[in-house]
Design a protein around this motif. Structure first.
Motif, mmCIF file in Angstrom:
data_model
loop_
_atom_site.group_PDB
_atom_site.id
_atom_site.type_symbol
_atom_site.label_atom_id
_atom_site.label_comp_id
_atom_site.label_asym_id
_atom_site.label_seq_id
_atom_site.Cartn_x
_atom_site.Cartn_y
_atom_site.Cartn_z
ATOM 1 N N LEU A 340 32.443 56.483 47.207
ATOM 2 C CA LEU A 340 32.048 57.988 47.417
ATOM 3 C C LEU A 340 33.318 58.884 47.395
ATOM 4 N N TRP A 341 33.544 59.328 46.236
ATOM 5 C CA TRP A 341 35.011 60.326 46.194
ATOM 6 C C TRP A 341 34.768 61.570 46.748
ATOM 7 N N THR A 342 34.445 61.873 48.037
ATOM 8 C CA THR A 342 34.320 63.226 48.648
ATOM 9 C C THR A 342 35.574 63.907 48.565
ATOM 10 N N ARG A 535 47.466 57.563 46.892
ATOM 11 C CA ARG A 535 46.458 58.221 46.426
ATOM 12 C C ARG A 535 46.206 58.051 44.724
ATOM 13 N N SER A 536 45.001 58.505 44.287
ATOM 14 C CA SER A 536 45.085 59.076 42.923
ATOM 15 C C SER A 536 44.356 60.166 43.029
ATOM 16 N N GLN A 537 44.602 60.994 41.688
ATOM 17 C CA GLN A 537 43.946 62.437 41.574
ATOM 18 C C GLN A 537 42.606 62.322 41.030
ATOM 19 N N GLU A 540 41.350 63.928 37.827
ATOM 20 C CA GLU A 540 41.821 63.348 36.650
ATOM 21 C C GLU A 540 41.071 61.863 36.542
ATOM 22 N N CYS A 541 40.838 61.264 37.727
ATOM 23 C CA CYS A 541 40.068 60.171 37.578
ATOM 24 C C CYS A 541 38.526 60.381 36.968
ATOM 25 N N LYS A 542 38.201 61.426 37.405
ATOM 26 C CA LYS A 542 36.727 61.810 37.304
ATOM 27 C C LYS A 542 36.568 62.243 35.656
ATOM 28 N N SER A 544 39.149 61.408 33.149
ATOM 29 C CA SER A 544 39.537 60.622 32.124
ATOM 30 C C SER A 544 39.310 59.343 32.136
ATOM 31 N N CYS A 545 38.809 58.688 33.164
ATOM 32 C CA CYS A 545 38.516 57.196 33.457
ATOM 33 C C CYS A 545 37.145 57.072 33.227
ATOM 34 N N ASP A 546 36.771 55.903 32.613
ATOM 35 C CA ASP A 546 35.408 55.468 32.728
ATOM 36 C C ASP A 546 35.534 53.759 32.867
ATOM 37 N N THR A 547 36.778 53.168 33.176
ATOM 38 C CA THR A 547 36.915 51.789 33.113
ATOM 39 C C THR A 547 37.028 51.545 34.805
ATOM 40 N N PHE A 548 37.763 52.052 35.447
ATOM 41 C CA PHE A 548 38.084 52.026 36.886
ATOM 42 C C PHE A 548 38.654 50.861 37.148
ATOM 43 N N HIS A 549 39.641 50.410 36.356
ATOM 44 C CA HIS A 549 40.268 49.155 36.495
ATOM 45 C C HIS A 549 41.188 49.120 37.958
ATOM 46 N N CYS A 550 41.663 50.144 38.420
ATOM 47 C CA CYS A 550 42.158 50.208 39.879
ATOM 48 C C CYS A 550 41.182 49.477 40.791
ATOM 49 N N TYR A 551 39.914 49.638 40.706
ATOM 50 C CA TYR A 551 38.985 49.303 41.663
ATOM 51 C C TYR A 551 38.242 47.863 41.198
ATOM 52 N N SER A 570 39.301 49.035 47.873
ATOM 53 C CA SER A 570 39.450 50.621 48.125
ATOM 54 C C SER A 570 39.678 51.293 46.873
ATOM 55 N N HIS A 571 39.175 52.389 46.716
ATOM 56 C CA HIS A 571 39.433 53.093 45.460
ATOM 57 C C HIS A 571 40.511 54.216 45.660
ATOM 58 N N PRO A 572 41.702 54.215 45.048
ATOM 59 C CA PRO A 572 42.617 55.216 45.376
ATOM 60 C C PRO A 572 42.230 56.655 45.335
ATOM 61 N N ALA A 573 41.170 57.069 44.601
ATOM 62 C CA ALA A 573 40.750 58.110 44.331
ATOM 63 C C ALA A 573 39.748 58.556 45.763
ATOM 64 N N ALA A 590 47.326 48.608 37.666
ATOM 65 C CA ALA A 590 46.126 48.652 36.675
ATOM 66 C C ALA A 590 45.852 49.792 36.042
ATOM 67 N N CYS A 591 46.208 51.224 36.551
ATOM 68 C CA CYS A 591 45.714 52.287 35.946
ATOM 69 C C CYS A 591 46.383 52.488 34.629
ATOM 70 N N PRO A 592 45.286 52.772 33.555
ATOM 71 C CA PRO A 592 46.105 53.075 32.232
ATOM 72 C C PRO A 592 46.373 54.528 32.348
ATOM 73 N N HIS A 593 46.053 55.400 32.971
ATOM 74 C CA HIS A 593 46.216 56.956 32.985
ATOM 75 C C HIS A 593 47.359 57.599 33.806
ATOM 76 N N ARG A 594 48.161 56.585 34.558
ATOM 77 C CA ARG A 594 49.253 57.361 35.488
ATOM 78 C C ARG A 594 48.495 58.395 36.374
ATOM 79 N N THR A 595 47.563 58.004 36.802
ATOM 80 C CA THR A 595 47.031 59.077 37.954
ATOM 81 C C THR A 595 47.201 58.587 39.286
ATOM 82 N N VAL A 596 47.812 57.543 39.622
ATOM 83 C CA VAL A 596 47.932 56.853 40.819
ATOM 84 C C VAL A 596 49.324 57.604 41.331
ATOM 85 N N GLN A 597 49.460 58.140 42.427
ATOM 86 C CA GLN A 597 50.452 58.734 43.049
ATOM 87 C C GLN A 597 50.777 58.002 44.424
HETATM 88 S S1 SF4 Z 1 42.094 53.306 36.806
HETATM 89 FE FE1 SF4 Z 1 43.424 55.180 37.023
HETATM 90 S S2 SF4 Z 1 42.213 56.925 36.313
HETATM 91 FE FE2 SF4 Z 1 41.008 55.278 36.307
HETATM 92 S S3 SF4 Z 1 39.790 55.664 38.346
HETATM 93 FE FE3 SF4 Z 1 41.466 54.230 38.582
HETATM 94 S S4 SF4 Z 1 43.198 55.577 39.296
HETATM 95 FE FE4 SF4 Z 1 41.660 56.769 38.445
#
Ligand code: SF4
Ligand code: SF4
Ligand code: SF4
Length: 832
Positions: A340-342, A535-537, A540-542, A544-551, A570-573, A590-597
């Motif tokens: 739940l990404w509140t 954390r992740s943004q 941007e996760c919402k 650009s991402c439909d794989t959620f490989h981080c999680y 845990s989901h970084p977002a 794991a993140c393909p989109h460079r959104t993890v900070q």
């Molecule tokens: S893989 Fe990257 S872009 Fe996708 S949900 Fe995870 S942190 Fe966000």
């Protein structure tokens, strides 16, 4: 060809198909110049066909591209010849077609307003809303529905219309209505929506966004049911039921007479939290309908997170969160809090965050490399058993055993010092879990299918299990003097490793670390104070991402590497604090989109404000969710500092220190020292509340103890540090001579066991020499005492600052301030 004949040809070319269109449809201009008249909405050609002028309707935004060379007339709209270049108008509609088209533009069919979720929940608010919908469905009177953004006011309007079941539903988005409102009120010789719609309901959505010139006309319609028809040049009575929706409660709307326009206020979701559960259940049922998948369960912790959240975008945001969690969820799984990404609502404090991965690009490359895998499985995996064996079979006292020195004089102070900088990073390199991973990899390699976590039970009982285990360990440490008994220290390490192995044997990922490990619980608690976070943004996760490989984990994709996903689920977002992130950087890899900070941040912002360096105006919504077992653990750790000085406490109380020779008395006193500070603080809190209620019944009381209690976190952390500083500054410097003494112990054992072995006496001599010669050092007692004093003063200062933020200015908050000062004074007496 003369120009005049050209024109005739042109007109024929255009209008013969046009005349034909009345039977068949289909019409196009060819490129040429034609005489024309135009106003803003139509181009009238100088021929008549049948009864109507032949009219090309122009879009609201202006003249179509195909019409060029417009010349403004002497006054008003453009006139005169225009060059028409292949204006494909498709067909020239009749008046009735135009009417139908206009009506259908505003008409909503049931398929367009699905999913119509209704008013869900059993709270008093939802019951009232349902009643208001029923009542207003029976009448023809106008209604004004107002409420915050996302409260689904439009849905309420639809429900009123459908409970009325009369005519069609017309929906006007007021933000998009033109200045003159011609499509609604008509224009000269052209009817508008109100002229054409005979019966039904018209919803003026977001009426507060309507331009000011039109607003009085809409309000007149709502109050009297009348409007000025421009097409018919007269005042007309409308049969439509009018529903207005508004977000802003403007002064104009306030003037609407309540006897003419019923007002319905839709409450914000945060005031009807008890409805959230029904809404979630409904949405999950809706999402699974027709998919053949079972309705996923929502974990209590997840529901708690939703109920604790303020939902700035109300119901709309809730449904979005559930839809997103459902998409993110593993098939057959359940909805956990991490899904739940509140929204992260510390925007002001975001100003103080710096993404280290952007500042130091080399850091990203390093963290994405396999350094952690090499360290854990290339070194620690082999060093840890040696360490454990050393504790078992080596000398048993602190001054003799190198392993004991490392454990108590290096590891404890060291880990306390890492919290403010790296949070829970110890758990990324922890040897206990390396063996959990080893076992898990072996099991998976054997084809075992590991079980999903029993999240519901773990969330309910895990934190208390962790607390009780920590209590038992602290009692064990005090009663059996673990610090000076090597094999028992080794058992302690093995106990935690055993837990990690058992958890990993049966369950996927690191269930032990997330819910059960006492050291992990302590790490998670102190990590709230850290200067860094991962954390992740969310946005941007919402997007650009439909794989959620981080999680979820998954194969390599773009820059993202193949991983098994976050070991703690845990989901970084969705991370709201540092508690459940061990900084293993799996998500970063794991993140393909460079959104993890990886952010450098102001310390304490997990609580919604930077308390270590108070910055005015930076108080914000707290991110961390308080919990009773976690708070109990906090006070247990504070009690542990007192327990480490039990003998001094006994002497201070005037009792003989031989009192502790009795095991039962020692146990009871140790338990009292461990639990006493927490109980004392809680009782003082009750006292403060009682006095506040007695003397200031009208005034604000203290914040809930579950929140306020976290003010004692800096005190606990720094008091522990002050205690272990002595070990770190005095005994840690003896590690090399202690290593020589440990080696001497083994050589002496060898000499005794195998007296014939050559060189043992020489080795003993050399080790004796080394013991003296190896570098060693200890800070002078004055320096140690000075530093401990400074740390304790900081402890009190930070605790008071934090209390100020958490406790507000409620009456009798000073009682907590006095308690902090009293505890600090007592710690000063004991530690220094
Ligand atoms: S893989 Fe990257 S872009 Fe996708 S949900 Fe995870 S942190 Fe966000
Ligand atoms: S939670 Fe415990 S077992 Fe897991 S990594 Fe941390 S200290 Fe090690
Ligand atoms: S995978 Fe990411 S979110 Fe999960 S524990 Fe590791 S660093 Fe934290």
């Amino acid at each position: 060809m003369p120009r005049r004949i050209q024109r005739v040809w042109l007109v024929l070319a255009i209008f013969l198909p046009c005349l034909h269109r009345f039977a068949t449809g289909g019409f196009a201009f060819t490129s040429s110049t034609v005489p024309w008249r135009a106003d803003r909405a139509r181009l009238t050609l100088p021929l008549r066909a049948g009864k109507d002028d032949i009219v090309v309707r122009l879009p609201d935004e202006g003249i179509p591209e195909g019409v060029r060379k417009l010349r403004p007339g002497p006054e008003g709209p453009p006139s005169g010849p225009a060059e028409v270049d292949k204006v494909n108008v498709g067909c020239l509609p009749t008046s009735s077609e135009l009417s139908d088209r206009l009506l259908s533009e505003y008409m909503l069919g049931s398929n367009q307003i699905l999913p119509l979720r209704g008013i869900l929940g059993g709270s008093a608010y939802s019951k009232t809303l349902r009643k208001q919908v029923r009542q207003n469905g029976k009448s023809n009177g106008s209604v004004l529905i107002f409420g915050e953004q996302g409260t689904k006011k439009d849905m309420l309007a639809f429900l009123i219309h459908y409970s009325r079941a009369k005519g069609s539903l017309y929906f006007v988005d007021c933000g998009g209505v033109s200045v003159k409102g011609a499509r609604i009120f008509g224009r000269a010789r052209s009817s508008g929506l109100l002229d054409l719609a005979s019966e039904g309901t018209v919803v003026f959505n977001d009426v507060d966004k309507l331009n000011k010139a039109l607003l009085p006309r809409v309000l007149q319609l709502a109050v009297n049911g009348t409007y000025w028809s421009k097409a018919q040049q007269k005042e007309k009575q409308s049969k439509l039921k009018v529903i207005l929706t508004a977000e802003q409660w403007s002064s104009v709307l306030q003037l609407l007479p309540k006897n003419k326009v019923v007002q319905i206020k839709v409450p914000a979701l945060r005031v009807r939290r008890s409805d959230i559960s029904s809404m979630v259940q409904y949405e999950l049922r809706r999402l699974t309908r027709g998919t053949g998948r079972p309705i996923p369960e929502i974990q209590p912790e997840a529901l708690k997170r939703l109920q604790a959240y303020d939902f700035p975008n109300n119901v709309e945001e809730l449904f979005f969160l559930i839809d997103n969690a459902y998409r993110n969820m593993e098939p057959g799984g359940s909805i956990t809090a991490d899904l739940l990404w509140t929204a992260q609502s510390v925007q002001k404090l975001d100003l103080f965050k710096v993404n280290l991965l952007e500042v130091y690009p080399g850091l990203r490359r390093f963290l994405q490399s396999d350094w952690l895998e090499r360290l854990n499985h290339g070194f620690t995996k082999y060093a840890f058993p040696v360490f454990v064996i050393l504790l078992f079979i080596g000398p048993q006292t602190f001054s003799q055993n190198f392993g004991l020195n490392l454990f108590w004089a290096w590891w404890w102070p060291g880990i306390l010092l890492t919290y403010p900088i790296l949070g829970r990073f110890w758990c990324a390199v922890c040897p206990f879990m390396i063996y959990g991973e080893v076992v898990q990899r072996w099991r998976v390699g054997q084809g075992a299918v590991l079980q999903k976590w029993p999240t519901k039970q773990l969330e309910a009982y895990g934190p208390w299990f962790l607390y009780l285990l920590f209590l038992a360990i602290l009692l064990w440490e005090e009663l059996w003097v673990l610090e000076n008994t090597a094999y028992l220290s080794s058992w302690l390490l093995l106990l935690i490793t055993f837990g990690a192995i058992v958890g990993s044997w049966f369950y996927e990922r690191r269930v032990w670390c997330r819910y059960l490990c006492p050291i992990g619980g302590m790490n998670g608690l102190y990590a709230l104070l850290a200067l860094t976070e991962l954390r992740s943004q969310q946005g941007e996760c919402k997007a650009s991402c439909d794989t959620f490989h981080c999680y979820k984990g998954g194969p390599a994709e773009g820059e993202g590497q193949e991983t098994n996903g976050c070991p703690l689920y845990s989901h970084p977002a969705s991370l709201k604090d540092n508690k459940n992130c061990v900084l293993c950087f799996t998500c970063l890899r794991a993140c393909p989109h460079r959104t993890v900070q990886v952010n450098l941040r102001a310390p304490g912002i997990d609580f919604g404000f930077p308390f270590l360096f108070p910055i005015p105006g930076t108080s914000s919504a707290r991110q961390h969710e308080s919990s009773a077992p976690e708070l109990a653990l906090l006070f247990l750790l504070l009690g542990a500092v007192f327990c480490h000085h039990l003998q001094d406490l006994v002497v201070q109380a005037g009792a003989p220190d031989t009192l502790l020779d009795d095991f039962a008395v020692h146990s009871a006193l140790a338990a009292a020292a461990l639990l006493g500070p927490g109980i004392f603080v809680w009782m003082m809190d009750r006292l403060a509340r009682g006095l506040s209620a007695l003397f200031y019944p009208e005034q604000k009381v203290l914040n809930d103890f579950l929140d306020l209690g976290y003010a004692y976190l800096p005190l606990t952390w720094l008091a522990s540090l002050a205690h272990y500083l002595k070990l770190g500054l005095v005994d840690a410097g003896q590690v090399l001579p202690t290593a020589a003494r440990t080696a001497s112990f083994f050589v002496a054992g060898l000499a005794e066991w195998a007296p014939w072995a050559p060189g043992t006496s020489f080795a003993q001599e050399q080790l004796k020499f080394l013991e003296e010669a190896l570098p060693h050092g200890s800070a002078p007692p004055d320096v140690v005492a000075f530093l401990q004093g400074v740390v304790l003063l900081l402890a009190a200062t930070f605790a008071l600052l934090k209390l100020g933020k958490l406790g507000g200015r409620a009456p009798f908050a000073w009682i907590h301030q006095a308690v902090i000062l009293l505890l600090t004074y007592e710690l000063w007496q004991l530690i220094l």
